[in-house]
Scaffold this motif. Sequence first.
Motif, PDB file in Angstrom:
ATOM      1  N   SER A  45       0.824  -1.205   0.000  1.00 12.08           N
ATOM      2  CA  SER A  45       0.000   0.000   0.000  1.00 12.08           C
ATOM      3  C   SER A  45       0.861   1.259   0.000  1.00 12.08           C
ATOM      4  CB  SER A  45      -0.916  -0.004   1.219  1.00 12.08           C
ATOM      5  OG  SER A  45      -1.546   1.249   1.383  1.00 12.08           O
ATOM      6  N   SER A  47       0.398   3.975   1.615  1.00 15.82           N
ATOM      7  CA  SER A  47       0.503   4.655   2.915  1.00 15.82           C
ATOM      8  C   SER A  47       1.064   3.788   4.035  1.00 15.82           C
ATOM      9  CB  SER A  47      -0.878   5.177   3.331  1.00 15.82           C
ATOM     10  OG  SER A  47      -1.800   4.114   3.437  1.00 15.82           O
ATOM     11  N   ASP A  48       1.291   2.499   3.782  1.00 15.97           N
ATOM     12  CA  ASP A  48       1.796   1.626   4.843  1.00 15.97           C
ATOM     13  C   ASP A  48       3.277   1.901   5.121  1.00 15.97           C
ATOM     14  OD1 ASP A  48      -0.612   0.469   5.211  1.00 15.97           O
ATOM     15  OD2 ASP A  48      -0.151  -1.413   4.184  1.00 15.97           O
ATOM     16  N   LYS A 123       5.694   4.512  -7.839  1.00 19.02           N
ATOM     17  CA  LYS A 123       4.371   3.921  -7.610  1.00 19.02           C
ATOM     18  C   LYS A 123       3.404   4.219  -8.749  1.00 19.02           C
ATOM     19  CE  LYS A 123       3.139   2.079  -4.227  1.00 19.02           C
ATOM     20  NZ  LYS A 123       3.126   0.649  -3.847  1.00 19.02           N
ATOM     21  N   LEU A 173      -4.025  10.700  -0.877  1.00 19.87           N
ATOM     22  CA  LEU A 173      -3.900   9.240  -0.910  1.00 19.87           C
ATOM     23  C   LEU A 173      -4.245   8.612   0.436  1.00 19.87           C
ATOM     24  CD1 LEU A 173      -0.774   8.845  -3.203  1.00 19.87           C
ATOM     25  CD2 LEU A 173      -3.186   8.566  -3.770  1.00 19.87           C
ATOM     26  N   ALA A 174      -4.092   9.371   1.526  1.00 19.29           N
ATOM     27  CA  ALA A 174      -4.551   8.870   2.823  1.00 19.29           C
ATOM     28  C   ALA A 174      -6.067   8.712   2.819  1.00 19.29           C
ATOM     29  CB  ALA A 174      -4.117   9.819   3.937  1.00 19.29           C
ATOM     30  N   GLU A 177      -6.816   5.608   0.766  1.00 23.75           N
ATOM     31  CA  GLU A 177      -6.529   4.383   1.516  1.00 23.75           C
ATOM     32  C   GLU A 177      -7.593   4.136   2.583  1.00 23.75           C
ATOM     33  OE1 GLU A 177      -4.318   2.054   1.049  1.00 23.75           O
ATOM     34  OE2 GLU A 177      -3.354   3.049  -0.644  1.00 23.75           O
ATOM     35  N   LYS A 180     -10.568   2.764   0.811  1.00 26.32           N
ATOM     36  CA  LYS A 180     -10.281   1.376   0.426  1.00 26.32           C
ATOM     37  C   LYS A 180     -10.388   0.448   1.640  1.00 26.32           C
ATOM     38  CE  LYS A 180      -6.876  -1.364  -2.142  1.00 26.32           C
ATOM     39  NZ  LYS A 180      -6.721  -2.463  -1.168  1.00 26.32           N
ATOM     40  N   ALA A 181      -9.903   0.900   2.794  1.00 26.50           N
ATOM     41  CA  ALA A 181      -9.975   0.079   4.004  1.00 26.50           C
ATOM     42  C   ALA A 181     -11.426  -0.169   4.405  1.00 26.50           C
ATOM     43  CB  ALA A 181      -9.217   0.762   5.143  1.00 26.50           C
ATOM     44  N   ASP A 184     -12.805  -2.728   1.964  1.00 23.81           N
ATOM     45  CA  ASP A 184     -12.269  -4.055   2.292  1.00 23.81           C
ATOM     46  C   ASP A 184     -12.964  -4.621   3.527  1.00 23.81           C
ATOM     47  OD1 ASP A 184     -10.486  -4.166   0.187  1.00 23.81           O
ATOM     48  OD2 ASP A 184      -8.831  -3.287   1.317  1.00 23.81           O
ATOM     49  N   ASN A 437      -9.139   2.149  -6.666  1.00 23.98           N
ATOM     50  CA  ASN A 437      -7.790   1.773  -7.113  1.00 23.98           C
ATOM     51  C   ASN A 437      -7.355   2.613  -8.320  1.00 23.98           C
ATOM     52  OD1 ASN A 437      -7.471  -0.196  -5.134  1.00 23.98           O
ATOM     53  ND2 ASN A 437      -8.400  -1.790  -6.386  1.00 23.98           N
ATOM     54  N   THR A 440      -6.151   6.246  -7.239  1.00 25.20           N
ATOM     55  CA  THR A 440      -4.761   6.414  -6.806  1.00 25.20           C
ATOM     56  C   THR A 440      -3.872   6.762  -7.990  1.00 25.20           C
ATOM     57  OG1 THR A 440      -4.996   4.877  -4.945  1.00 25.20           O
ATOM     58  CG2 THR A 440      -2.769   5.251  -5.771  1.00 25.20           C
TER      59      THR A 440
END
Length: 495
Positions: A45, A47-48, A123, A173-174, A177, A180-181, A184, A437, A440
């Motif tokens: 990811s 941001s990870d 990326k 992008l945070a 994410e 997206k979380a 998920d 996706n 991003t």
Amino acid sequence: MSEVNFPSDWVACSISDVAQVNPKKIDAEPDTTSGFVPMALAPVSFSDSLRYEEKYWKEIKKSYTNFQNGDVLFAKVTPCFENGKAAIVDGLPNGIGAGSSEFYVLRPHTPYFLPEILFALIKTQKFANDGAANMTGAVGLRRVPRAFVESFDAPMIPIAEQKVIAEKLGNLLAQVEATKARLDSTLETLKQFRQSVLAAAVSGKLTEDWRAENPSLDPIELSEVGAYWSEQYKSSGKRLPKLKLHETEALDGLPDTWLDTKIGHVFDVHVGATPSRSNHDYWDGGIHWVSSSEVAFCRISSTKETITESGLNNTSTNLHPPGTVMLAMIGQGKTRGQVAILDIEACHNQNTAALRVPKGFAVSEFLYFFLTKQYEETRRVGGGNNQKALNKSFVQSLPLPLPPLEEQQEIVNRVEKLFAGADASEQQVNQALERVNNLTQSILAKAFRGELTEQWRKDNPELISGENSAEALLEKIKAERAAVKPKRKKRKVNA
């Protein structure tokens, strides 16, 4: 980036102009605590954060790729490169670390080029696509060549603008994410919902109200099921084979009208076979032949391979009617324990079991849902030397809760209705995930076209011109590199 229209005050250059690729080994005291990063700990990811294991420098400095805080690293080998394993190195013990030899390390020339911009560049979809297209090496172990990395287009951007871009990318992008979380998490909730539906279905809880409205139903008689199969075998000129069952624990808490029995007492279990591959007369005929890879929580309406009448007659596999439930007994990864229902007449290989369904006593879909619910438990059953496997007796011995036929059908109707709603929701979530996706990459593309900072440039012309211009920064990098470049020794000329 030469194929991208970026602002006129940016300068076209390459990664090697703004960063070192795989810089020299780091010199540190042997007992210095440092961070060790195997490939498994590299994030995918955007941001990870990079995770690491603490090790002494003497343990990892020689055999692994060295890096330090502020570097950018990414996987160069397939499939890790395609999966996007990459990170900005930060927070290492004593600022140093080492990791997989399959990492590339990029050390941006600070303070003129930020690691956040370099990380965003690798990326991008363009870097991923071009890198994959330029890979070299054997299939299964292909790598991105260093020359590709060094020559990849990297625009030189005024440093003040880099900082604005980095901040905007971080914020945008945070948010992506986080979205997206949430999506998920919704998919996981739907998965748990299906499991709870199946658990309620095969325990009797799903149809508790239905039983109260239909109190006159009698349990199925196993003696009648046995008589049915005896007659089926007798009509085909064969004898019903004896069961070889293992001891299993009783099922607790079943309704009074349900039987606590075993698969083999109700369903006729067959193990298939594979015709000789060396005999071409056995293959590409008109008979469907199921392999274990096709038994994948689905209905089977066609098969990858077919066999001939000769292949069927000379192999110990049988042709099974539509409605037969297939169970994968052996297979790599997640295959073992998966189920399917035949919508066609078909035979099968030795890695699968075919469970023929007795008409008037069982519903194919009820057995399918039960075995789906039992997937993890079924995988724990079995033996084998090299890989865990089920066999015919284990399949026959699997515990089975058996409701009356009418209740089986009611259970199937309710499960299918609930699953249809879950499937519709899952489709919407997956469509949203696809859009997220893509978002991003859309944001990254806008960043490197200068669109995220278009108004900022108009408002701050003094920060992108003169000594602050991209050209001036690039010249400073060149000058600093030239200053540290070792001078060649002059050769003495004899008089």
